[in-house]
Structure formats: structure tokens, C-alpha cells
Design a protein around this motif. Sequence first.
Motif, PDB file in Angstrom:
ATOM      1  N   MET A   1       0.846  -1.182   0.000  1.00 60.89           N
ATOM      2  CA  MET A   1       0.000   0.000   0.000  1.00 60.89           C
ATOM      3  C   MET A   1       0.889   1.242   0.000  1.00 60.89           C
ATOM      4  SD  MET A   1      -3.176  -1.103   0.074  1.00 60.89           S
ATOM      5  CE  MET A   1      -4.404  -0.197   0.925  1.00 60.89           C
ATOM      6  N   HIS A   2       0.437   2.227  -0.728  1.00 63.69           N
ATOM      7  CA  HIS A   2       1.216   3.447  -0.891  1.00 63.69           C
ATOM      8  C   HIS A   2       0.446   4.652  -0.369  1.00 63.69           C
ATOM      9  CE1 HIS A   2       3.855   1.139  -3.539  1.00 63.69           C
ATOM     10  NE2 HIS A   2       2.750   0.678  -4.108  1.00 63.69           N
ATOM     11  N   THR A   3       1.178   5.623   0.157  1.00 62.88           N
ATOM     12  CA  THR A   3       0.563   6.869   0.610  1.00 62.88           C
ATOM     13  C   THR A   3       0.187   7.718  -0.601  1.00 62.88           C
ATOM     14  OG1 THR A   3       2.626   8.124   0.662  1.00 62.88           O
ATOM     15  CG2 THR A   3       2.041   6.879   2.672  1.00 62.88           C
ATOM     16  N   ILE A   4      -0.542   8.769  -0.336  1.00 62.03           N
ATOM     17  CA  ILE A   4      -0.935   9.662  -1.419  1.00 62.03           C
ATOM     18  C   ILE A   4       0.292  10.321  -2.051  1.00 62.03           C
ATOM     19  CG2 ILE A   4      -1.367  11.659   0.079  1.00 62.03           C
ATOM     20  CD1 ILE A   4      -3.774  12.309  -1.800  1.00 62.03           C
ATOM     21  N   GLY A   5       1.272  10.675  -1.227  1.00 60.33           N
ATOM     22  CA  GLY A   5       2.501  11.289  -1.737  1.00 60.33           C
ATOM     23  C   GLY A   5       3.306  10.328  -2.601  1.00 60.33           C
ATOM     24  N   GLU A   6       3.447   9.100  -2.125  1.00 65.37           N
ATOM     25  CA  GLU A   6       4.168   8.076  -2.890  1.00 65.37           C
ATOM     26  C   GLU A   6       3.468   7.795  -4.220  1.00 65.37           C
ATOM     27  OE1 GLU A   6       5.825   5.524   0.964  1.00 65.37           O
ATOM     28  OE2 GLU A   6       3.983   4.919  -0.051  1.00 65.37           O
ATOM     29  N   THR A   7       2.154   7.695  -4.158  1.00 63.35           N
ATOM     30  CA  THR A   7       1.374   7.407  -5.363  1.00 63.35           C
ATOM     31  C   THR A   7       1.488   8.549  -6.361  1.00 63.35           C
ATOM     32  OG1 THR A   7      -0.141   6.060  -4.060  1.00 63.35           O
ATOM     33  CG2 THR A   7      -0.919   6.812  -6.215  1.00 63.35           C
ATOM     34  N   ALA A   8       1.363   9.763  -5.877  1.00 65.29           N
ATOM     35  CA  ALA A   8       1.480  10.934  -6.751  1.00 65.29           C
ATOM     36  C   ALA A   8       2.847  10.958  -7.425  1.00 65.29           C
ATOM     37  CB  ALA A   8       1.254  12.216  -5.944  1.00 65.29           C
ATOM     38  N   GLU A   9       3.892  10.703  -6.654  1.00 66.44           N
ATOM     39  CA  GLU A   9       5.249  10.701  -7.212  1.00 66.44           C
ATOM     40  C   GLU A   9       5.425   9.584  -8.249  1.00 66.44           C
ATOM     41  OE1 GLU A   9       9.881  10.300  -5.742  1.00 66.44           O
ATOM     42  OE2 GLU A   9       8.368  11.013  -4.317  1.00 66.44           O
ATOM     43  N   MET A  10       4.920   8.399  -7.934  1.00 70.61           N
ATOM     44  CA  MET A  10       5.019   7.271  -8.869  1.00 70.61           C
ATOM     45  C   MET A  10       4.351   7.588 -10.202  1.00 70.61           C
ATOM     46  SD  MET A  10       4.384   3.551  -7.170  1.00 70.61           S
ATOM     47  CE  MET A  10       3.150   4.023  -6.007  1.00 70.61           C
ATOM     48  N   LEU A  11       3.232   8.278 -10.136  1.00 67.18           N
ATOM     49  CA  LEU A  11       2.432   8.540 -11.331  1.00 67.18           C
ATOM     50  C   LEU A  11       2.784   9.861 -12.027  1.00 67.18           C
ATOM     51  CD1 LEU A  11      -0.996   7.363  -9.912  1.00 67.18           C
ATOM     52  CD2 LEU A  11       0.435   6.158 -11.573  1.00 67.18           C
TER      53      LEU A  11
ATOM     54  N   GLN B   1     -15.205  10.841  -7.820  1.00 69.25           N
ATOM     55  CA  GLN B   1     -15.562   9.422  -7.746  1.00 69.25           C
ATOM     56  C   GLN B   1     -14.965   8.606  -8.894  1.00 69.25           C
ATOM     57  OE1 GLN B   1     -19.850   9.842  -7.456  1.00 69.25           O
ATOM     58  NE2 GLN B   1     -19.719   9.873  -5.231  1.00 69.25           N
ATOM     59  N   ILE B   2     -13.770   9.001  -9.318  1.00 68.19           N
ATOM     60  CA  ILE B   2     -13.032   8.253 -10.329  1.00 68.19           C
ATOM     61  C   ILE B   2     -12.227   7.152  -9.651  1.00 68.19           C
ATOM     62  CG2 ILE B   2     -11.142   8.445 -12.011  1.00 68.19           C
ATOM     63  CD1 ILE B   2     -12.338  11.235 -12.699  1.00 68.19           C
ATOM     64  N   ILE B   3     -11.850   7.395  -8.401  1.00 70.75           N
ATOM     65  CA  ILE B   3     -11.133   6.386  -7.613  1.00 70.75           C
ATOM     66  C   ILE B   3     -11.553   6.508  -6.150  1.00 70.75           C
ATOM     67  CG2 ILE B   3      -9.096   7.843  -7.190  1.00 70.75           C
ATOM     68  CD1 ILE B   3      -7.488   5.133  -7.550  1.00 70.75           C
ATOM     69  N   THR B   4     -11.548   5.378  -5.491  1.00 71.88           N
ATOM     70  CA  THR B   4     -11.840   5.368  -4.056  1.00 71.88           C
ATOM     71  C   THR B   4     -10.710   4.621  -3.361  1.00 71.88           C
ATOM     72  OG1 THR B   4     -14.194   5.314  -4.530  1.00 71.88           O
ATOM     73  CG2 THR B   4     -13.528   4.744  -2.293  1.00 71.88           C
ATOM     74  N   PRO B   5      -9.722   5.362  -2.845  1.00 69.27           N
ATOM     75  CA  PRO B   5      -8.610   4.684  -2.170  1.00 69.27           C
ATOM     76  C   PRO B   5      -9.055   4.090  -0.835  1.00 69.27           C
ATOM     77  CG  PRO B   5      -8.397   7.064  -1.933  1.00 69.27           C
ATOM     78  CD  PRO B   5      -9.582   6.815  -2.836  1.00 69.27           C
ATOM     79  N   ALA B   6      -8.286   3.141  -0.373  1.00 68.61           N
ATOM     80  CA  ALA B   6      -8.520   2.576   0.955  1.00 68.61           C
ATOM     81  C   ALA B   6      -8.080   3.615   1.988  1.00 68.61           C
ATOM     82  CB  ALA B   6      -7.721   1.286   1.107  1.00 68.61           C
ATOM     83  N   ARG B   7      -8.467   3.416   3.206  1.00 69.07           N
ATOM     84  CA  ARG B   7      -8.048   4.293   4.306  1.00 69.07           C
ATOM     85  C   ARG B   7      -7.435   3.434   5.404  1.00 69.07           C
ATOM     86  NH1 ARG B   7      -8.996  10.019   3.667  1.00 69.07           N
ATOM     87  NH2 ARG B   7     -10.476  10.162   1.944  1.00 69.07           N
ATOM     88  N   ASP B   8      -6.354   3.963   6.004  1.00 77.41           N
ATOM     89  CA  ASP B   8      -5.758   3.234   7.124  1.00 77.41           C
ATOM     90  C   ASP B   8      -6.466   3.623   8.422  1.00 77.41           C
ATOM     91  OD1 ASP B   8      -4.708   5.701   7.899  1.00 77.41           O
ATOM     92  OD2 ASP B   8      -2.646   5.218   7.320  1.00 77.41           O
ATOM     93  N   ALA B   9      -5.977   3.113   9.551  1.00 79.65           N
ATOM     94  CA  ALA B   9      -6.612   3.365  10.852  1.00 79.65           C
ATOM     95  C   ALA B   9      -6.662   4.854  11.187  1.00 79.65           C
ATOM     96  CB  ALA B   9      -5.874   2.594  11.946  1.00 79.65           C
ATOM     97  N   SER B  10      -5.721   5.616  10.638  1.00 81.29           N
ATOM     98  CA  SER B  10      -5.685   7.056  10.889  1.00 81.29           C
ATOM     99  C   SER B  10      -6.543   7.841   9.904  1.00 81.29           C
ATOM    100  CB  SER B  10      -4.248   7.575  10.794  1.00 81.29           C
ATOM    101  OG  SER B  10      -3.421   6.900  11.700  1.00 81.29           O
ATOM    102  N   GLY B  11      -7.102   7.137   8.931  1.00 84.50           N
ATOM    103  CA  GLY B  11      -7.923   7.811   7.932  1.00 84.50           C
ATOM    104  C   GLY B  11      -7.147   8.299   6.726  1.00 84.50           C
TER     105      GLY B  11
ATOM    106  N   HIS C   1      -5.198   0.130  -7.666  1.00 85.43           N
ATOM    107  CA  HIS C   1      -5.440   1.571  -7.768  1.00 85.43           C
ATOM    108  C   HIS C   1      -4.431   2.213  -8.732  1.00 85.43           C
ATOM    109  CE1 HIS C   1      -7.172   1.214  -3.499  1.00 85.43           C
ATOM    110  NE2 HIS C   1      -8.197   1.559  -4.267  1.00 85.43           N
ATOM    111  N   ILE C   2      -3.174   1.815  -8.598  1.00 85.19           N
ATOM    112  CA  ILE C   2      -2.108   2.384  -9.439  1.00 85.19           C
ATOM    113  C   ILE C   2      -2.384   2.076 -10.905  1.00 85.19           C
ATOM    114  CG2 ILE C   2       0.370   2.371  -9.946  1.00 85.19           C
ATOM    115  CD1 ILE C   2      -0.312   3.511  -7.142  1.00 85.19           C
ATOM    116  N   GLN C   3      -2.745   0.839 -11.208  1.00 92.71           N
ATOM    117  CA  GLN C   3      -3.038   0.467 -12.600  1.00 92.71           C
ATOM    118  C   GLN C   3      -4.219   1.264 -13.141  1.00 92.71           C
ATOM    119  OE1 GLN C   3      -3.557  -3.775 -12.381  1.00 92.71           O
ATOM    120  NE2 GLN C   3      -1.363  -4.180 -12.561  1.00 92.71           N
ATOM    121  N   TRP C   4      -5.259   1.401 -12.345  1.00 89.57           N
ATOM    122  CA  TRP C   4      -6.431   2.175 -12.761  1.00 89.57           C
ATOM    123  C   TRP C   4      -6.041   3.629 -13.015  1.00 89.57           C
ATOM    124  CZ3 TRP C   4     -10.667   2.859 -15.103  1.00 89.57           C
ATOM    125  CH2 TRP C   4     -11.529   3.926 -14.811  1.00 89.57           C
TER     126      TRP C   4
END
Length: 120
Positions: free
Chosen positions: A1-11, A25-35, A43-46
Amino acid sequence: MHTIGETAEMLGISAHTLRYYEKEQIITPARDASGDRRYNDSHIQWLQFVIKLKETQMPIVTIKKYAALFLEGDHTTLDRLSLLEEHRLSIQNQIETLKTVDEMLEHKIEFYKEFIVKQK
């Protein structure tokens, strides 16, 4: 699982864009215990697909429609196919336009190069 920052950088996009895609509503990421948002490989492929659709001038409203159809399930397969075929036709038209413009530019460039040589 990747954070929003990691995902943004990857993409190669901004975290703001990822939040916008979620809002639309193009994507719905998962949320961790902290939200905090978490993105998995699916998600990355999509998102890679969404980015390519955007790069080829598919409007957000159409991407949003495609995403909604996907979430509705397999009974929307024909609608999704139709949407993608229509976009493919649009891309093919773009390619033809670009080829025509490229040929025109090539002629102009050659003209200017010849003109410059003659001026010397």
C-alpha cells in the motif's frame, strides 16, 4: 500500500489531482486506521489508465462515466466497450490531424532552410 505522496510521485501527478479524482468518484482509495489514503497496485493500474485517457483528451465527465459503469458491474460491459471504441475513434482522428500538421510543418521547415541557404 502506498501513501498519497508516494502514489502521486510514482504517477507523476500531484496529490491534489489524486484528491480531485477521489472527489469526482473516479477512484476510491482505501483508508488506514488514521484515515489516511492508501493506494494498492490495482489503484495504481487504474490511475495509469485514467492518466492516459486524460492525455488523449478524454473529458473528465466521460472518465467519470466509465468509472461509474465499471462499478455497476458486468452488465455495463457493452456500454463501457462503446465508450472506449468512441474514444479510440477520437484518438485515431487526432493521429490523422497530427500527421497532416507534421507534413505541413516539414514543408515549411524545408522552405525556410532553403531560403536561409539562398540568402548566404
